[in-house]
Design a protein around this motif. Sequence first.
Motif, short mmCIF file in Angstrom:
data_model
loop_
_atom_site.label_atom_id
_atom_site.label_comp_id
_atom_site.label_asym_id
_atom_site.label_seq_id
_atom_site.Cartn_x
_atom_site.Cartn_y
_atom_site.Cartn_z
N THR A 205 0.49 -1.12 -0.37
CA THR A 205 -0.56 -0.21 0.00
C THR A 205 0.95 1.11 0.03
N VAL A 206 2.07 1.01 0.70
CA VAL A 206 2.69 2.14 1.07
C VAL A 206 3.28 2.68 -0.53
N VAL A 207 3.62 1.33 -1.60
CA VAL A 207 4.90 1.76 -2.52
C VAL A 207 3.84 1.86 -3.70
N LYS A 208 2.65 1.56 -3.53
CA LYS A 208 1.69 2.19 -4.50
C LYS A 208 1.60 3.66 -4.41
N ILE A 216 10.95 4.51 -8.72
CA ILE A 216 11.48 3.17 -8.29
C ILE A 216 11.40 2.56 -6.98
N LEU A 217 11.12 1.08 -6.88
CA LEU A 217 11.68 0.56 -5.45
C LEU A 217 12.68 0.35 -5.81
N CYS A 218 13.46 0.97 -4.18
CA CYS A 218 14.68 0.12 -3.83
C CYS A 218 14.25 -0.42 -2.65
N THR A 219 15.04 -1.84 -2.07
CA THR A 219 14.67 -2.09 -1.19
C THR A 219 15.30 -3.08 -0.55
N HIS A 220 15.98 -2.63 1.12
CA HIS A 220 17.25 -3.48 1.99
C HIS A 220 15.79 -4.69 2.70
N ILE A 221 15.57 -5.77 2.08
CA ILE A 221 14.92 -7.11 2.06
C ILE A 221 14.56 -7.74 3.59
N ARG A 222 13.58 -8.00 3.50
CA ARG A 222 13.52 -8.72 5.38
C ARG A 222 15.17 -9.52 6.23
N VAL A 232 13.33 -11.97 -0.71
CA VAL A 232 12.85 -11.52 -2.27
C VAL A 232 11.67 -12.35 -2.68
N GLU A 233 11.27 -13.26 -2.73
CA GLU A 233 10.45 -12.99 -3.63
C GLU A 233 8.77 -12.52 -2.15
N GLU A 234 9.14 -12.13 -1.32
CA GLU A 234 8.36 -11.35 -0.66
C GLU A 234 8.55 -9.97 -2.10
N VAL A 235 9.36 -8.77 -1.78
CA VAL A 235 9.64 -7.78 -2.77
C VAL A 235 9.44 -8.04 -3.81
N ILE A 236 10.00 -9.27 -4.62
CA ILE A 236 9.32 -8.87 -6.07
C ILE A 236 7.34 -8.95 -6.18
N ASP A 237 6.65 -9.61 -5.34
CA ASP A 237 5.60 -9.31 -5.07
C ASP A 237 5.24 -8.19 -4.96
N VAL A 238 5.39 -7.78 -3.92
CA VAL A 238 5.28 -6.02 -3.01
C VAL A 238 5.29 -5.51 -4.69
N ALA A 239 6.44 -5.34 -4.99
CA ALA A 239 6.71 -4.35 -6.66
C ALA A 239 5.73 -4.53 -7.81
N ALA A 240 5.63 -6.08 -7.49
CA ALA A 240 4.46 -6.76 -9.20
C ALA A 240 2.97 -5.60 -8.42
N VAL A 244 5.38 -1.32 -9.17
CA VAL A 244 6.84 -0.53 -9.48
C VAL A 244 7.81 -1.28 -10.23
N PRO A 245 8.67 -0.70 -10.54
CA PRO A 245 9.97 -1.17 -10.99
C PRO A 245 10.65 -1.28 -9.09
N LEU A 246 11.31 -2.37 -10.06
CA LEU A 246 12.14 -2.77 -8.23
C LEU A 246 13.70 -3.13 -8.99
N ASN A 247 14.37 -2.69 -7.26
CA ASN A 247 15.52 -2.61 -7.25
C ASN A 247 15.87 -3.49 -6.25
N ILE A 248 16.46 -4.27 -6.08
CA ILE A 248 17.14 -4.90 -4.95
C ILE A 248 18.73 -4.61 -4.37
N SER A 249 18.31 -4.08 -3.06
CA SER A 249 19.30 -3.71 -2.30
C SER A 249 20.82 -4.73 -2.09
N HIS A 250 21.87 -4.10 -2.30
CA HIS A 250 23.40 -5.03 -1.81
C HIS A 250 22.32 -6.53 -1.92
N LEU A 251 22.41 -7.15 -2.58
CA LEU A 251 21.74 -8.57 -3.22
C LEU A 251 22.88 -8.92 -2.04
N LYS A 252 22.92 -10.19 -1.70
CA LYS A 252 24.41 -10.90 -0.96
C LYS A 252 23.32 -12.23 -0.20
#
Length: 536
Positions: A205-208, A216-222, A232-240, A244-252
């Motif tokens: 709701t916030v990202v909408k 764009i949405l840039c996110t530090h994941i949970r 990763v699945e969570e933020v892909i779902d949120v962005a979808a 909104v386009p998604l960039n996952i921050s510091h993927l590791k």
Amino acid sequence: MSYILIKNGLIYDGSGEQPYQSDVLIEGERVIEIAPDIEREDAQVIDASGKAVTPGFIDIHRHCDIAPFTNPHFGEIELAQGITTTFVGNCGLAPVPSVPSWRKELYDYLEPVIGRLPDDMAFETYEDYRKALEAADLPLNMGFFAASDSIKIALKGFGSKAYTAEELKTAQEYVKSALAQGAFGVTLGIMYQPECYSNREELTTVVKAVAGNGGILCTHIRGEGDSLVESVEEVIDVAAKAGVPLNISHLKSTGIKNWNSRIFEAIQRIEQARESGQDVTADFYPYDGGSTTLQSLLPPTIMEESFEALVKGLSGPEGKQRLRSELNKVHQGWDNMSESIGWDRIIISSVTLEKHIFMQGQTIAALAEKLGYEEPSDLVADLLVEENGKVGIIVLSMSQQDVDAVARLPFTLLISDSLYGGDGKNAHPRLLGTTARFLNDFVIKRKVLSMEQAISKMTYQPAKRMGLEDRGLLRPGYQADVLVFQPESFLDHADYTGKHDLCTGMDLVLVGGKQVLADGILVDRTSGKLLRKGFN
């Protein structure tokens, strides 16, 4: 109008294509011609023979939100690395918005990340922040995001209660107000308090609020360890769902047992989303250790409704025993760093009290033994209480093979994720050396990537991700943010032991066609500008 003519350089234009020999002619703040053997008598000529000529590096993830106002040396470490553009408000953390009732706690919470705000400095609205950046002398270009974690603190404080329906509308209005001031999108900090308590519906709701605005949405994941794939699945779902386009921050992938396995599952989920047509990218930094706050090591069950209550709850024998007990439990969706990598891989990097300066650069395990603690978590409790939570740490949590795998992906770009808390003397080396380390280690020494691939991950790819249509490439008509350097001589000198020297070997940096760094010396601190989405 003044002209600069860069002669005989090897052009890495940012596209990822093979380099080529040519000259570059700049008029004012724009590149106007790239061709061999350009002649112009009224131009200042710079001989780039034997050197690379590239677009300025773009770091979309630093935490220098207040550095233009508080650090008289801001720009020195950034321009020495060739960084001509950066973005702030990352990981959901920013000094704006701030409301009087939660301002002190917010700024105390942020201090290990962005540094200390003077008592007379506050940013209540995004308009306040935008005007302050426009009025500041900027040594490099800056853009900003709306930071969702800080928005939630402004509305709810640090507690675990969900937004009410009315508060959700207000949170969206905060995001929209940031976009109206030129923000490039929104960031989440789902690992951090209080956003760690938010569910997918609330986050979506916030990202909408960004949808349809070009942001764009840039996110530090949970979670980046045991729960990496689910996060990763969570933020892909949120962005979808938010559109909104998604960039996952510091993927590791963190945690020793997760090395060389879980990252590939996460990558597979991202690739599946991309194959289905979703706009998903990720970024990374070229180190096997990360940097965060000591508070991030606390289980969510330890968190309290306010920062003051958290510190009070850690005090005394009962607080220490509670922390010990909770660290020995499994908490769904939360990664226990003390268990997954051990206290001997967690280094104290910044403190505020003089009596604790000696701790910087030492592991929690070593300090606990030296100071007579039977349990390292007791030291953590005491340190958080005495420092009022203002402690930064370095966590040696990653496998180099995993980092290399992320770096090779065609949809990843380079960031530094630099923290600006503390005195900088024991900061994570990424603050001082990210770009030079990337080229020296990943390209020249280990050949993980080609030079043209690496340059693209620092120029065109981040520019494209942020929608910067006139930056990131060396092309006629583009902004003259330009670097000249000899790659083999461009070196980083910072490490985990506390060595914190600047990069060397950056010969020339132009920002908007003006020389700001020449032969490694900063000669101009005022040529940057605030970049605003939809206003540039």
